[in-house]
Design a protein around this motif. Structure first.
Motif, PDB file in Angstrom:
ATOM      1  N   VAL A  89       0.638   2.459  -0.743  1.00  0.00           N
ATOM      2  CA  VAL A  89      -0.008   1.331  -1.415  1.00  0.00           C
ATOM      3  C   VAL A  89       0.900   0.735  -2.488  1.00  0.00           C
ATOM      4  N   PRO A  99      -3.769  -3.707  -0.692  1.00  0.00           N
ATOM      5  CA  PRO A  99      -3.867  -2.820   0.481  1.00  0.00           C
ATOM      6  C   PRO A  99      -5.229  -2.931   1.140  1.00  0.00           C
ATOM      7  N   THR A 150       0.497   1.474   6.289  1.00  0.00           N
ATOM      8  CA  THR A 150      -0.523   0.740   5.546  1.00  0.00           C
ATOM      9  C   THR A 150      -0.400  -0.751   5.794  1.00  0.00           C
TER      10      THR A 150
END
Length: 329
Positions: A89, A99, A150
């Protein structure tokens, strides 16, 4: 038993099916439903479906990934799970983004290790409000390992790139110095704090991006403060003069060790001199240490000074860290 019964039995005992059973442990920990405005469907699907209409026409998707050292995963699986979320993140925030969710690939050799990793991932997911979208497991691995990817979003006209510094900019170092040294992660300044505080700390970078107060940004990672700066300068085709006396640091850590540290929250930003005060105010309001520590130069050298002497750490006319050239972009 009929031939058909035998066939059914053999199919039930298919190794490919048996190796999926540990997913039951994961769903016990996470639950089977995911509630998030951005996520249409996730668990049980081949890919998580992200609702881009929730974002906006000027939004772009960010995508990053990182992994934990196998020794760390083996010795501290829960911490490895948590910090795998952190390192992911922080990359999204570094570009001024938000995120939206992450995937993980987990290799393990017992379900206890799997559960510990999942509890760490869950903690990171909850602190950063970044849902676990799914992933993949590899049971019976020779040693445990963990990789995470992510997805995030940012406004197209607010993205902070690492290669945006220009001669005449000033360099800001911001690090939450209220933390503790750790063996594998460097400097933990997130795991023990109130989640709202942690999120607001990282959202300072999003605010900087929104207000267009930086020309470049990069999170301080494994190469440390000076190494990360070197990576920024290398891809920008610029240099820097850094006064190491001005780098914010805790008293308990030596300057040399601190310049090598990998913090949870820690960023390098460059900005126009007339915008530096406004940028610093944002960090001050959140009680995060930040200071102007130098200036960007055009000589393609990273030079440090203690106010009396100067020393060149990198000369990018002949040295390389990543080898990525400004003209490659």
């Amino acid at each position: 038993m009929t031939d058909l019964d035998e066939l059914a039995k053999n199919l039930r005992l298919n190794e490919g099916i048996i190796r999926k059973k540990p997913i039951q442990k994961i769903t016990e920990i996470l639950g089977s439903k995911l509630k998030n405005n951005y996520v249409l469907e996730a668990y049980g699907e081949d890919s998580a479906a992200i609702n881009l209409r929730e974002l906006g026409q000027n939004d772009v998707v960010l995508f990053t990934n990182d992994a934990m050292r196998s020794q760390f995963v083996e010795k501290h699986p829960r911490d490895a799970g948590y910090f795998c979320v952190v390192v992911n993140v922080k990359d999204i925030y570094a570009m001024g983004g938000k995120p939206l969710g992450f995937l993980s690939v987990i290799s393990f050799n017992n379900e206890e290790t799997l559960a510990e990793i999942m509890y760490g991932l869950k903690k990171g997911s909850e602190i950063f409000r970044c849902p676990i979208l799914g992933g993949h497991i590899i049971p019976d691995a020779p040693s445990p390992s963990l990789d995470c990817s992510t997805i995030g979003a940012a406004k197209k006209d607010e993205i902070l790139y690492s290669h945006g510094s220009r001669p005449g900019d000033v360099l800001i170092v911001t690090i939450d110095t209220d933390g503790k040294e750790t063996l594998f992660t460097g400097f933990d300044n997130t795991s023990f704090k109130d989640p709202d505080v942690v999120r607001k700390n990282f959202e300072t970078i999003t605010t900087i991006a929104h207000l267009k107060l930086a020309t470049s940004c990069k999170d301080v990672s494994m190469p440390g403060i000076i190494g990360t700066l070197g990576m920024m300068l290398e891809v920008a085709g610029t240099g820097a003069l850094v006064d190491v006396r001005n780098v914010p640091k805790p008293d308990s850590i030596s300057l040399e060790d601190w310049l090598r540290v990998n913090p949870g929250f820690g960023y390098l930003l460059t900005t126009h001199p007339n915008l530096a005060k406004q940028a610093l105010t944002i960090f001050k309001k959140q009680n995060i240490a930040a200071a102007v520590v130098g200036e960007i130069t055009e000589d393609k050298q990273l030079v440090i000074t203690d106010g009396k002497e100067k020393s060149t750490v990198f000369d990018f006319t002949k040295d390389a860290i990543t080898g990525i050239k400004p003209w490659d972009r």
